[in-house]
Design a protein around this motif. Structure first.
Motif, PDB file in Angstrom:
ATOM      1  N   SER A  75      34.912  47.707  52.071  1.00 31.77           N
ATOM      2  CA  SER A  75      34.328  47.102  50.901  1.00 31.77           C
ATOM      3  C   SER A  75      34.696  47.499  49.447  1.00 31.77           C
ATOM      4  N   THR A  76      35.241  46.540  48.953  1.00 30.11           N
ATOM      5  CA  THR A  76      36.298  46.651  47.529  1.00 30.11           C
ATOM      6  C   THR A  76      34.781  46.914  45.876  1.00 30.11           C
ATOM      7  N   THR A  77      33.464  46.329  46.683  1.00 35.03           N
ATOM      8  CA  THR A  77      32.157  46.977  45.063  1.00 35.03           C
ATOM      9  C   THR A  77      31.121  47.001  45.425  1.00 35.03           C
ATOM     10  N   LYS A 171      34.804  52.546  43.297  1.00 39.06           N
ATOM     11  CA  LYS A 171      34.701  51.327  43.550  1.00 39.06           C
ATOM     12  C   LYS A 171      34.346  50.854  43.050  1.00 39.06           C
ATOM     13  N   LYS A 267      35.514  38.522  47.899  1.00 39.29           N
ATOM     14  CA  LYS A 267      34.948  39.573  47.816  1.00 39.29           C
ATOM     15  C   LYS A 267      34.618  40.119  48.864  1.00 39.29           C
TER      16      LYS A 267
END
Length: 299
Positions: A75-77, A171, A267
């Motif tokens: 995950s990026t967020t 992040k 995303k």
């Protein structure tokens, strides 16, 4: 503003679980095999991860399954209910759990509630007059946190664990709710429910037993523990039903709408919110499945 206010901000899950579950039964807990309550949510080739947290932690290492760790890494967020490391949010929250000028707690608390909590507060070395400017909901959460915080428990639960990691990993961090929403949750149900909650507050030993049971249930992934309760949705007490609608149902609907937009964005989001929002009769998992999303448990 009192320094301890920032420690109370994320006690919402415990308010739900201890006041609406523990008053019924405290049973011996047997650890299941899986760890954590996390899911992969998919739709039209897009996906994100959704997990349940408990907002009070223990002074022990947290180790989730490889599937959960991989989901976090991909995950990026990171998405949380509110970012307790954001000082601006904490300041705004403090104002919303304080009565306006000319008003005070003594104009709202019932004699029965006052009589019940006074011996509890005395045992915890708390003075009611210290909180005369704070709302009933804030008073309840303060007493509850004081009951639970000890040598083996602290104010930082699983969401803080991921918040700390996300900051170290650079992040992006997104909050589902602002300070006003969190304060409204603390004060949900108005004076009727808040006094009911104070009048039925657990004594410290029982509160700790209830917390230990719930902590282990979240950590070890005991979904059935949470699914067998309705969290007050069908209570005969109107104040409890109103509390449920405000504290859980409406907030779940708002969270759900944001989660749908996250999925459609394509995303990679890793979301951790109170387990009382993820599971239950109107939980996010049920909402997602009802709308046709594919929801798969991570183990």
């Amino acid at each position: 503003m009192k320094n301890h206010k920032k420690l109370i901000t994320l006690s919402i899950l415990l308010l739900i679980l201890i006041s609406l579950i523990a008053v019924y039964n405290i049973k011996k807990y047997t650890k299941p095999k899986s760890e954590g309550i996390f899911y992969k949510v998919e739709s039209n080739g897009n996906s994100l991860y959704l997990g349940g947290t408990i907002h009070i932690g223990k002074n022990e290492p947290i180790k989730f399954s490889k599937a959960v760790e991989n989901a976090y890494e991909k995950s990026t967020t990171l998405v949380v209910e509110t970012d307790i490391t954001n000082t601006s949010t904490i300041r705004k929250y403090g104002k919303d759990v304080t009565y306006s000028s000319g008003d005070n707690l003594y104009k709202h608390i019932t004699p029965a509630a006052k009589k019940h909590i006074e011996p509890i507060m005395k045992k915890l070395n708390l003075n009611l007059d210290t909180y005369k400017n704070d709302t009933l909901g804030y008073l309840y959460s303060t007493i509850l946190n004081s009951e639970l915080l000890s040598d083996d428990a602290n104010s930082y639960g699983f969401d803080y664990y991921f918040l700390k990691r996300a900051k170290n990993d650079n992040k992006k961090i997104v909050a589902l709710e602002d300070a006003k929403t969190q304060a409204a949750a603390i004060n949900a149900g108005g004076d009727a429910y808040q006094n009911y909650q104070l009048e039925n507050m657990l004594y410290p030993d029982d509160a700790k037993k209830a917390f230990n049971t719930q902590y282990n249930a979240v950590l070890n992934g005991d979904v059935n523990y949470f699914e067998k309760y309705d969290f007050g949705k069908n209570s005969n007490n109107k104040a409890v039903r109103d509390y449920y609608n405000s504290l859980i149902l409406q907030r779940n609907i708002n969270m759900y709408n944001k989660i749908k937009s996250y999925i459609s964005s394509g995303k990679k989001y890793f979301i951790v919110v109170g387990t009382g929002h993820v599971l239950g009769p109107d939980g996010l998992v049920k909402m997602l499945k009802k709308d046709g999303f594919t929801v798969t448990r991570l183990k």
